[in-house]
Design a protein around this motif. Structure first.
Motif, PDB file in Angstrom:
ATOM      1  N   ILE A 177       0.752  -1.319  -0.125  1.00 31.52           N
ATOM      2  CA  ILE A 177      -0.150  -0.054   0.006  1.00 31.52           C
ATOM      3  C   ILE A 177       0.772   1.354  -0.083  1.00 31.52           C
ATOM      4  N   GLY A 178       2.029   1.193   0.743  1.00 31.49           N
ATOM      5  CA  GLY A 178       2.891   2.309   0.716  1.00 31.49           C
ATOM      6  C   GLY A 178       3.368   2.728  -0.522  1.00 31.49           C
ATOM      7  N   ARG A 179       3.661   1.660  -1.426  1.00 31.07           N
ATOM      8  CA  ARG A 179       4.234   1.912  -2.866  1.00 31.07           C
ATOM      9  C   ARG A 179       2.924   2.479  -3.606  1.00 31.07           C
ATOM     10  N   ASP A 180       1.794   1.850  -3.630  1.00 28.65           N
ATOM     11  CA  ASP A 180       0.621   2.082  -4.416  1.00 28.65           C
ATOM     12  C   ASP A 180       0.376   3.703  -4.268  1.00 28.65           C
ATOM     13  N   LEU A 181       0.254   4.231  -2.996  1.00 23.43           N
ATOM     14  CA  LEU A 181      -0.210   5.236  -2.675  1.00 23.43           C
ATOM     15  C   LEU A 181       1.018   6.219  -2.398  1.00 23.43           C
ATOM     16  N   LYS A 182       2.112   5.862  -2.982  1.00 22.02           N
ATOM     17  CA  LYS A 182       3.138   6.905  -2.706  1.00 22.02           C
ATOM     18  C   LYS A 182       3.663   7.361  -1.660  1.00 22.02           C
ATOM     19  N   LEU A 183       3.617   6.662  -0.357  1.00 19.89           N
ATOM     20  CA  LEU A 183       3.683   7.006   0.920  1.00 19.89           C
ATOM     21  C   LEU A 183       5.127   7.158   1.361  1.00 19.89           C
ATOM     22  N   PHE A 184       5.715   6.027   0.935  1.00 18.59           N
ATOM     23  CA  PHE A 184       7.087   5.861   1.354  1.00 18.59           C
ATOM     24  C   PHE A 184       8.164   5.250   0.293  1.00 18.59           C
ATOM     25  N   PRO A 221      19.520   0.057   2.647  1.00 16.92           N
ATOM     26  CA  PRO A 221      18.458  -0.652   3.341  1.00 16.92           C
ATOM     27  C   PRO A 221      18.087  -0.162   4.465  1.00 16.92           C
ATOM     28  N   GLY A 222      16.736  -0.014   4.831  1.00 14.63           N
ATOM     29  CA  GLY A 222      16.633   0.319   6.251  1.00 14.63           C
ATOM     30  C   GLY A 222      16.352   1.830   6.351  1.00 14.63           C
ATOM     31  N   HIS A 223      16.724   2.472   5.287  1.00 14.79           N
ATOM     32  CA  HIS A 223      16.639   3.965   5.347  1.00 14.79           C
ATOM     33  C   HIS A 223      15.083   4.538   4.684  1.00 14.79           C
ATOM     34  N   VAL A 224      14.279   4.868   5.247  1.00 18.02           N
ATOM     35  CA  VAL A 224      13.099   5.262   4.882  1.00 18.02           C
ATOM     36  C   VAL A 224      13.036   6.417   4.163  1.00 18.02           C
ATOM     37  N   ILE A 225      12.534   6.533   2.966  1.00 19.74           N
ATOM     38  CA  ILE A 225      12.130   7.881   2.250  1.00 19.74           C
ATOM     39  C   ILE A 225      10.664   8.260   2.464  1.00 19.74           C
ATOM     40  N   HIS A 263      19.389   5.700  15.579  1.00 18.91           N
ATOM     41  CA  HIS A 263      20.403   4.881  14.411  1.00 18.91           C
ATOM     42  C   HIS A 263      20.657   3.658  14.912  1.00 18.91           C
ATOM     43  N   ARG A 264      20.335   2.564  14.437  1.00 23.77           N
ATOM     44  CA  ARG A 264      20.565   1.181  14.734  1.00 23.77           C
ATOM     45  C   ARG A 264      20.901   0.254  13.641  1.00 23.77           C
ATOM     46  N   TRP A 265      22.152  -0.434  13.901  1.00 26.39           N
ATOM     47  CA  TRP A 265      22.660  -1.429  12.558  1.00 26.39           C
ATOM     48  C   TRP A 265      21.861  -2.532  13.000  1.00 26.39           C
ATOM     49  N   GLU A 266      20.557  -2.574  12.578  1.00 25.14           N
ATOM     50  CA  GLU A 266      19.762  -3.951  12.455  1.00 25.14           C
ATOM     51  C   GLU A 266      20.507  -4.742  11.368  1.00 25.14           C
ATOM     52  N   LYS A 267      20.407  -6.002  11.826  1.00 23.26           N
ATOM     53  CA  LYS A 267      20.738  -7.219  11.056  1.00 23.26           C
ATOM     54  C   LYS A 267      20.164  -7.097   9.518  1.00 23.26           C
ATOM     55  N   SER A 268      20.934  -7.178   8.352  1.00 26.36           N
ATOM     56  CA  SER A 268      20.424  -7.250   7.218  1.00 26.36           C
ATOM     57  C   SER A 268      18.908  -7.873   7.214  1.00 26.36           C
ATOM     58  N   GLY A 269      19.090  -9.116   7.738  1.00 24.86           N
ATOM     59  CA  GLY A 269      17.888 -10.039   7.308  1.00 24.86           C
ATOM     60  C   GLY A 269      16.842  -9.802   8.337  1.00 24.86           C
ATOM     61  N   GLN A 270      16.861  -8.818   8.923  1.00 32.01           N
ATOM     62  CA  GLN A 270      15.679  -8.357   9.943  1.00 32.01           C
ATOM     63  C   GLN A 270      14.956  -7.228   9.420  1.00 32.01           C
ATOM     64  N   LEU A 271      15.472  -6.508   8.440  1.00 30.14           N
ATOM     65  CA  LEU A 271      14.897  -5.294   7.889  1.00 30.14           C
ATOM     66  C   LEU A 271      13.545  -5.718   7.438  1.00 30.14           C
ATOM     67  N   THR A 272      12.600  -4.984   7.368  1.00 24.96           N
ATOM     68  CA  THR A 272      11.171  -5.059   7.075  1.00 24.96           C
ATOM     69  C   THR A 272      10.632  -3.795   6.697  1.00 24.96           C
ATOM     70  N   SER A 309       8.499  -0.950   9.192  1.00 23.38           N
ATOM     71  CA  SER A 309       8.418  -1.555  10.349  1.00 23.38           C
ATOM     72  C   SER A 309       9.472  -1.944  11.227  1.00 23.38           C
ATOM     73  N   ARG A 310      10.458  -2.453  10.535  1.00 21.38           N
ATOM     74  CA  ARG A 310      11.820  -2.459  10.929  1.00 21.38           C
ATOM     75  C   ARG A 310      12.879  -1.975  10.125  1.00 21.38           C
ATOM     76  N   VAL A 311      13.524  -0.712  10.645  1.00 16.24           N
ATOM     77  CA  VAL A 311      14.277   0.078   9.728  1.00 16.24           C
ATOM     78  C   VAL A 311      15.541   0.417  10.582  1.00 16.24           C
ATOM     79  N   ARG A 312      16.412   1.062   9.863  1.00 13.12           N
ATOM     80  CA  ARG A 312      17.681   1.430  10.664  1.00 13.12           C
ATOM     81  C   ARG A 312      17.859   2.677  11.247  1.00 13.12           C
ATOM     82  N   ILE A 313      17.100   3.678  10.740  1.00 12.99           N
ATOM     83  CA  ILE A 313      16.923   5.103  11.006  1.00 12.99           C
ATOM     84  C   ILE A 313      15.466   5.379  11.450  1.00 12.99           C
ATOM     85  N   MET A 314      15.146   5.918  12.766  1.00  9.82           N
ATOM     86  CA  MET A 314      13.913   5.950  12.780  1.00  9.82           C
ATOM     87  C   MET A 314      13.703   7.098  13.844  1.00  9.82           C
TER      88      MET A 314
END
Length: 600
Positions: A195-202, A210-214, A312-321, A324-329
């Motif tokens: 939905i975030g992509r369809d509605l151009k939210l982020f 990875p894990g860096h939200v626009i 700023h948290r270096w979340e393990k790469s396999g954990q990013l989603t 809801s799970r990002v590195r800069i928040m």
RNA sequence: GCCUCCGUGGCUCAGUUGGCAGAGCAGCCGUUUCGUAAAUGGCAGGUCGUCGGUUCGAGUCCGACCGGAGGCUCCA
């Protein structure tokens, strides 16, 4: 010699949960039976029931593939058709060790079993070490489906070997199984990433990392509305907002304990001119610096320092989603400096009230409070100070009990410096996720030797309450997208209304309508494209815009617009002044659904 | 980070056993001026994630890396 154990069970007489659990566990046995037939070298782990079915862990000579699942499922169905009885029997430890001599995981399980407590279960030609809990025969295994293959560490520890886990879904009827699959489909539809992509939210752009939200304009609007709202609520409650830097010197984090307890979750360290800096993983040390910069009287406390602070948290790469799970928040964070336990209790009660108000306004329901405790045996994960933990845990438990809110307790879920109350949410995909926490902290005040001047003139140590309410903007918006399925309430909608001129000659009037709405700070667009009205309505619907204001000759004549509500409701031609008043009222009341709000 | 799978225009996807990269939507340029969920014609758009290898020839086979998904572990 194995002794048989009477294990007949009247399934119909059991509570549904117990019955399902037996069916699911039995299905896991049948899966293992099929697996050893497919790969006789398979090493067996465990095969317990879970909420939606069962799984079984195996160490196999090669990776499983989708075709294997088809074969295994077929083989399981044959075993089920064979109605093989499940027979429990007891054996001695020595017998069991001999029997599973080639099965390292079974031997590992046996180590923890006491003599006289060792049992096995046999059905058809397959026997597994098992404590029991089956149906009578394989024929009683109902609707199931093998779902997926996943990796899982033996006994859940990443220090152990990784096994291949086969997940199966199992329900009492095909209808329930179908319903479960539909639910998964529904979760995919609500997925905030889609939905975030369809509605151009982020967006998440590979080259940014990875894990860096626009936050795109539409998403940034939602974020801004939430931030303004929470800051206003905090101001009303005596919070003071500060702004502190995103970096701090190494010494700050050494002293806070992050350097030794949290460094693997921090971004790589920066160094220049002999100084070492870190991107902050939490805001607490910075806020403590603000508190510490002045001497405080007991009269000032509680001091509530708040910041929408970046972490700023270096979340393990396999954990990013997604978001809801990002590195800069950005966390809706606050640290409340209290004189003592009584003040802590009051403050936490206040935070819980604020949470209930905020979640209520947002229409959130699927959450629960969890009292997350430390683990005295885990000296590596948690700071070692037993009396501090006992005091904090007792205090939080008391506050929760007094609040009248329901909660449950969980060991080993605390922050490294103290116990906490977690707000646990159910995501669309049905997973449990921590939204925010409230923590009582005796540790950092001691580390930083914080003080206040008490009534009698002595220096006393404050207690810090760490708390979020809205969570990180990233996780909250991800949750809201899924909760609303993209249909945001008017006050949060990036575009609140679109004015749809029927023909080119109505564009000028449409602009006038938009101007009137904008004067009331409503976010409005005019769809002046060369499209048919039906097409514009369709696009507005797909963009989930709450209101469509259709204007043609009749409306222009009457200084009105025909109001269509997202979802299809038609409120008919309405004078523009009334539309402004209505939308304003609905926005200010933060009504959850457009078109329903009635101005008082 | 680990295990498995995936990666073709902005989006959703097609692409036979290795043999000249395709469609719809979105975008752009026209025509149409329309009353509550898709008018219509045309144009443009792709180093097939990246790098390397096998081959006369690679979107297709192999390897490494990057990114994503589902798990595990960890967490807001």
């Amino acid at each position: 010699m194995a002794d048989p154990i009477e294990s007949h069970v009247d399934l119909a007489a059991l509570p549904k949960e117990e019955r399902l659990s037996r069916m699911r566990h039995s299905a896991a046995h049948v899966l293992a039976e099929a697996m050893v037939e497919l790969m006789p070298e398979a090493e067996l782990g465990i095969g317990p029931p879970i909420d939606t079915g069962f799984y079984y862990d195996f160490r196999l000579p090669r990776p499983l593939n989708a075709d294997d699942l088809v074969w295994l499922e077929e083989r399981m169905r044959r075993s089920i058709a064979g109605k093989h009885a499940f027979r429990m029997s007891a054996l001695t430890k020595a017998e069991a060790e001999a029997k599973w001599a080639a099965q390292p995981f079974k031997l590992d399980l046996l180590k923890d079993l006491e003599e006289g407590n060792v049992t096995q279960c046999t059905h058809a030609a397959f026997t597994d070490l098992c404590r029991g809990g089956h149906v009578n025969d394989t024929g009683e295994i109902p609707a199931f489906k093998l779902m997926s293959i996943a990796g899982a560490y033996w006994r859940g520890s990443e220090k152990n070997p990784q096994l291949q886990r086969v997940y199966g879904a199992l329900f009492e009827s095909q209808d329930e199984l179908d319903a479960y699959e539909q639910q998964l489909e529904e979760a995919r539809r609500r997925d905030h990433r889609r939905i975030g992509r369809d509605l151009k939210l982020f967006d998440l752009i590979e080259n940014i990392g990875p894990g860096h939200v626009i936050w795109l304009p539409a998403g940034a609007t939602i974020r801004r509305e939430l931030m303004r709202w929470i800051e206003d609520l905090e101001i009303e409650r005596g919070y003071q907002h500060i702004v502190t830097p995103n970096v701090g010197k190494k010494e700050l984090y050494v002293r806070s304990g992050h350097w030794s307890h949290y460094q693997e979750a921090m971004y790589p360290i920066m160094e220049r001119e002999g100084e070492i800096y870190a991107l902050r993983p939490m805001n607490c040390p910075s806020h403590i610096m603000v508190y510490e910069s002045e001497l405080h009287s007991y009269r000032e406390l509680p001091i509530r320092l708040a910041e929408l602070g970046n972490m700023h948290r270096w979340e393990k790469s396999g954990q990013l989603t997604g978001m809801s799970r990002v590195r800069i928040m950005t966390l809706n964070d606050s640290h409340i400096f209290c004189t003592g336990p009584e003040q802590v209790e009051e403050e936490i009660a206040g935070v819980l009230h604020l949470m209930e108000e905020v979640y209520g306004t947002l229409g959130l329901r699927n959450y629960s409070y969890r009292l997350s405790l430390g683990d005295p045996d885990d000296k590596e994960k948690y700071v070692d100070n037993p009396p501090m933990w006992e005091m904090g845990e007792a205090l939080l438990r008391r506050v929760m009990q007094q609040s009248g809110l329901e909660f449950y307790e969980a060991k080993g879920e605390a922050a490294f410096y103290g116990p906490k109350i977690d707000v646990q949410f159910q995501t669309a995909a049905g997973k449990d996720e921590t939204l925010v926490t409230i923590q009582v902290d005796f540790h950092l005040p001691a580390q930083f030797e914080l003080e206040y001047v008490a009534e009698d003139g002595t220096r006393q140590r404050p207690i810090i309450v760490h708390r979020g309410v809205l969570s990180t903007m990233e996780r909250m918006v991800a949750l809201l997208i899924e909760e609303y399925e993209g249909n945001f309430p008017l006050w949060l909608s990036p575009v609140q209304a679109v004015v749809i001129p029927i023909a080119d000659r109505h564009v000028a009037y449409a602009e006038e309508v938009a101007k009137e709405l904008r004067a009331a700070k409503l976010r409005v667009e005019v769809d002046g494209r060369n499209e048919r009205m039906n097409g514009k309505i369709r696009d507005a619907q797909m963009r989930k815009i709450p209101y469509m204001l259709v204007v043609g000759d009749r409306e222009a004549e009457a200084r009105a617009a025909a109001v269509r509500v997202r979802g299809g409701g038609d409120l008919g031609a309405t004078p523009v002044v009334d539309i402004v008043a209505k939308l304003r009222g609905e926005r200010d009341a933060k009504a959850l659904v457009p078109g329903v709000f009635k101005d008082a």
